[in-house]
Design a protein around this motif. Structure first.
Motif, PDB file in Angstrom:
ATOM      1  N   ALA A 178      39.777  98.562  47.895  1.00  0.00           N
ATOM      2  CA  ALA A 178      39.188  97.226  47.751  1.00  0.00           C
ATOM      3  C   ALA A 178      38.611  97.029  46.351  1.00  0.00           C
ATOM      4  O   ALA A 178      38.726  95.936  45.777  1.00  0.00           O
ATOM      5  N   GLN A 179      37.987  98.067  45.798  1.00  0.00           N
ATOM      6  CA  GLN A 179      37.450  97.951  44.441  1.00  0.00           C
ATOM      7  C   GLN A 179      38.558  97.734  43.429  1.00  0.00           C
ATOM      8  O   GLN A 179      38.419  96.933  42.499  1.00  0.00           O
ATOM      9  N   ARG A 180      39.667  98.447  43.587  1.00  0.00           N
ATOM     10  CA  ARG A 180      40.781  98.300  42.637  1.00  0.00           C
ATOM     11  C   ARG A 180      41.425  96.924  42.754  1.00  0.00           C
ATOM     12  O   ARG A 180      41.811  96.318  41.753  1.00  0.00           O
ATOM     13  N   VAL A 181      41.524  96.405  43.977  1.00  0.00           N
ATOM     14  CA  VAL A 181      42.059  95.047  44.152  1.00  0.00           C
ATOM     15  C   VAL A 181      41.118  94.024  43.518  1.00  0.00           C
ATOM     16  O   VAL A 181      41.571  93.054  42.889  1.00  0.00           O
ATOM     17  N   ALA A 182      39.815  94.224  43.663  1.00  0.00           N
ATOM     18  CA  ALA A 182      38.857  93.313  43.041  1.00  0.00           C
ATOM     19  C   ALA A 182      39.009  93.315  41.519  1.00  0.00           C
ATOM     20  O   ALA A 182      38.872  92.269  40.872  1.00  0.00           O
ATOM     21  N   LEU A 183      39.302  94.475  40.938  1.00  0.00           N
ATOM     22  CA  LEU A 183      39.557  94.531  39.502  1.00  0.00           C
ATOM     23  C   LEU A 183      40.834  93.763  39.141  1.00  0.00           C
ATOM     24  O   LEU A 183      40.878  93.060  38.126  1.00  0.00           O
ATOM     25  N   ALA A 184      41.861  93.901  39.974  1.00  0.00           N
ATOM     26  CA  ALA A 184      43.097  93.153  39.731  1.00  0.00           C
ATOM     27  C   ALA A 184      42.828  91.653  39.773  1.00  0.00           C
ATOM     28  O   ALA A 184      43.333  90.882  38.941  1.00  0.00           O
ATOM     29  N   ARG A 185      42.027  91.213  40.753  1.00  0.00           N
ATOM     30  CA  ARG A 185      41.687  89.794  40.846  1.00  0.00           C
ATOM     31  C   ARG A 185      40.917  89.329  39.606  1.00  0.00           C
ATOM     32  O   ARG A 185      41.103  88.210  39.124  1.00  0.00           O
ATOM     33  N   ALA A 186      40.057  90.201  39.082  1.00  0.00           N
ATOM     34  CA  ALA A 186      39.298  89.843  37.879  1.00  0.00           C
ATOM     35  C   ALA A 186      40.199  89.759  36.655  1.00  0.00           C
ATOM     36  O   ALA A 186      39.963  88.949  35.751  1.00  0.00           O
ATOM     37  N   LEU A 187      41.240  90.574  36.609  1.00  0.00           N
ATOM     38  CA  LEU A 187      42.120  90.616  35.444  1.00  0.00           C
ATOM     39  C   LEU A 187      43.193  89.533  35.450  1.00  0.00           C
ATOM     40  O   LEU A 187      43.777  89.228  34.401  1.00  0.00           O
ATOM     41  N   VAL A 188      43.475  88.957  36.609  1.00  0.00           N
ATOM     42  CA  VAL A 188      44.681  88.147  36.764  1.00  0.00           C
ATOM     43  C   VAL A 188      44.699  86.913  35.871  1.00  0.00           C
ATOM     44  O   VAL A 188      45.767  86.450  35.459  1.00  0.00           O
ATOM     45  N   THR A 189      43.542  86.371  35.520  1.00  0.00           N
ATOM     46  CA  THR A 189      43.503  85.175  34.676  1.00  0.00           C
ATOM     47  C   THR A 189      43.598  85.501  33.188  1.00  0.00           C
ATOM     48  O   THR A 189      43.607  84.584  32.368  1.00  0.00           O
ATOM     49  N   GLY A 190      43.632  86.785  32.837  1.00  0.00           N
ATOM     50  CA  GLY A 190      43.633  87.155  31.427  1.00  0.00           C
ATOM     51  C   GLY A 190      42.344  86.760  30.749  1.00  0.00           C
ATOM     52  O   GLY A 190      42.361  86.115  29.692  1.00  0.00           O
ATOM     53  N   PRO A 191      41.182  87.137  31.313  1.00  0.00           N
ATOM     54  CA  PRO A 191      39.898  86.668  30.769  1.00  0.00           C
ATOM     55  C   PRO A 191      39.605  87.239  29.390  1.00  0.00           C
ATOM     56  O   PRO A 191      40.106  88.315  29.026  1.00  0.00           O
ATOM     57  N   LEU A 192      38.788  86.535  28.647  1.00  0.00           N
ATOM     58  CA  LEU A 192      38.306  87.056  27.373  1.00  0.00           C
ATOM     59  C   LEU A 192      37.161  88.035  27.575  1.00  0.00           C
ATOM     60  O   LEU A 192      36.914  88.891  26.720  1.00  0.00           O
ATOM     61  N   LEU A 193      36.459  87.920  28.700  1.00  0.00           N
ATOM     62  CA  LEU A 193      35.340  88.800  29.009  1.00  0.00           C
ATOM     63  C   LEU A 193      35.402  89.183  30.474  1.00  0.00           C
ATOM     64  O   LEU A 193      35.443  88.318  31.350  1.00  0.00           O
ATOM     65  N   LEU A 194      35.433  90.491  30.742  1.00  0.00           N
ATOM     66  CA  LEU A 194      35.394  91.003  32.103  1.00  0.00           C
ATOM     67  C   LEU A 194      34.102  91.786  32.292  1.00  0.00           C
ATOM     68  O   LEU A 194      33.814  92.727  31.546  1.00  0.00           O
ATOM     69  N   LEU A 195      33.327  91.381  33.277  1.00  0.00           N
ATOM     70  CA  LEU A 195      32.072  92.034  33.625  1.00  0.00           C
ATOM     71  C   LEU A 195      32.268  92.726  34.971  1.00  0.00           C
ATOM     72  O   LEU A 195      32.680  92.087  35.945  1.00  0.00           O
ATOM     73  N   ALA A 196      31.981  94.026  35.035  1.00  0.00           N
ATOM     74  CA  ALA A 196      32.217  94.773  36.267  1.00  0.00           C
ATOM     75  C   ALA A 196      30.987  95.600  36.601  1.00  0.00           C
ATOM     76  O   ALA A 196      30.447  96.297  35.752  1.00  0.00           O
ATOM     77  N   ASP A 197      30.560  95.503  37.850  1.00  0.00           N
ATOM     78  CA  ASP A 197      29.355  96.185  38.326  1.00  0.00           C
ATOM     79  C   ASP A 197      29.771  97.365  39.208  1.00  0.00           C
ATOM     80  O   ASP A 197      30.245  97.172  40.323  1.00  0.00           O
ATOM     81  N   GLU A 198      29.659  98.583  38.681  1.00  0.00           N
ATOM     82  CA  GLU A 198      30.036  99.800  39.395  1.00  0.00           C
ATOM     83  C   GLU A 198      31.458  99.699  39.969  1.00  0.00           C
ATOM     84  O   GLU A 198      31.676  99.901  41.173  1.00  0.00           O
ATOM     85  N   PRO A 199      32.463  99.415  39.120  1.00  0.00           N
ATOM     86  CA  PRO A 199      33.810  99.170  39.646  1.00  0.00           C
ATOM     87  C   PRO A 199      34.508 100.405  40.186  1.00  0.00           C
ATOM     88  O   PRO A 199      35.539 100.280  40.855  1.00  0.00           O
ATOM     89  N   THR A 200      33.973 101.605  39.912  1.00  0.00           N
ATOM     90  CA  THR A 200      34.594 102.829  40.422  1.00  0.00           C
ATOM     91  C   THR A 200      33.648 103.589  41.352  1.00  0.00           C
ATOM     92  O   THR A 200      33.851 104.771  41.614  1.00  0.00           O
ATOM     93  N   GLY A 201      32.642 102.909  41.857  1.00  0.00           N
ATOM     94  CA  GLY A 201      31.611 103.567  42.648  1.00  0.00           C
ATOM     95  C   GLY A 201      32.117 104.235  43.910  1.00  0.00           C
ATOM     96  O   GLY A 201      31.484 105.169  44.416  1.00  0.00           O
ATOM     97  N   GLN A 202      33.254 103.789  44.456  1.00  0.00           N
ATOM     98  CA  GLN A 202      33.784 104.376  45.685  1.00  0.00           C
ATOM     99  C   GLN A 202      35.048 105.194  45.435  1.00  0.00           C
ATOM    100  O   GLN A 202      35.792 105.493  46.374  1.00  0.00           O
ATOM    101  N   LEU A 203      35.265 105.557  44.169  1.00  0.00           N
ATOM    102  CA  LEU A 203      36.427 106.370  43.816  1.00  0.00           C
ATOM    103  C   LEU A 203      35.982 107.770  43.417  1.00  0.00           C
ATOM    104  O   LEU A 203      34.909 107.940  42.826  1.00  0.00           O
ATOM    105  N   ASP A 204      36.826 108.775  43.714  1.00  0.00           N
ATOM    106  CA  ASP A 204      36.531 110.103  43.200  1.00  0.00           C
ATOM    107  C   ASP A 204      36.795 110.125  41.697  1.00  0.00           C
ATOM    108  O   ASP A 204      37.330 109.170  41.129  1.00  0.00           O
TER     109      ASP A 204
END
Length: 223
Positions: free
Chosen positions: A144-170
């Motif tokens: 789910a975290q990785r999909v949320a990152l994909a959703r954040a990237l999909v618009t090609g933003p100039l600024l991506l802000l991520a809060d603990e985006p790997t917190g549930q990954l080893d």
């Protein structure tokens, strides 16, 4: 000015009033420029999430000011120039993974065909194409975290802000995810601000901001 994506001057944020008031951020001054990759580190409760929300225009300061010189008015930030990947689960339960990723494109006015194609490409870039038809309830926390990152990237933003985006990954999956994120952001010219507890994640970014007790204490560039 055209390189400054977000600027804060003496930014403070207090929640509540009187005896119940909580001071979450005090006198933070900062700039994020095009293409910068910043790790925002500090213990839980230090103000990292508050700062991320203020940078994104999701929240407003109690004092000081936040502006987006290269991006325009706060109301025009999302979806498009600024994207946010939140710490908790943020995918919409009734929508499939592909539909969740396509949603920001539809909200900004892209056609359904364009949105679906772009969502598929972004999922493939993140190695998530096999999850496209799954519902959020069928995903692990890390997926789910990785999909949320994909959703954040999909618009090609100039600024991506991520809060603990790997917190549930080893550590291994966190490293791979961050390497993908860095590569995709570099090709798109996207600036990153990543709030993280993970020293491995912080070490992959170019610049490190430290927070403690609601204060942005220092900014140190990795050597």
């Amino acid at each position: 000015m055209h390189d400054v994506l977000v600027r804060g001057q003496g930014v403070g944020r207090t929640y509540g009033t009187g005896e119940r008031a909580t001071r979450a951020l005090t006198s933070a001054t900062f700039e994020v420029r095009r293409g910068e990759r910043i790790a925002l580190v500090g213990p839980s409760g230090s103000g990292k999430s508050t700062l991320v929300h203020l940078m994104a225009g999701i929240d407003v300061p109690s004092e000081g000011s936040v502006a987006w010189p290269a991006l325009g008015d706060r109301r025009a930030l999302r979806p498009g120039p600024v994207a946010v990947a939140f710490q908790g689960r943020s995918l919409l339960p009734p929508l499939s993974v592909a539909e969740n990723v396509a949603l920001p494109l539809l909200l900004r006015g892209d056609s359904e065909a364009e949105a679906c194609e772009r969502a598929g490409t972004t999922l493939a870039d993140m190695g998530l194409e096999a999850l496209a038809d799954k519902l959020p309830e069928e995903l692990s926390g890390g997926q789910a975290q990785r999909v949320a990152l994909a959703r954040a990237l999909v618009t090609g933003p100039l600024l991506l802000l991520a809060d603990e985006p790997t917190g549930q990954l080893d550590h291994e999956h966190a490293r791979r995810t961050m390497e993908l994120l860095l590569a995709l952001s570099r090709s798109a010219g996207t600036a990153l601000v990543i709030a993280t507890h993970d020293g491995l994640v912080a070490g992959l970014l170019d610049k490190r901001w430290e927070m403690r007790d609601g204060r942005l204490e220092r900014e140190a560039r990795h050597v």
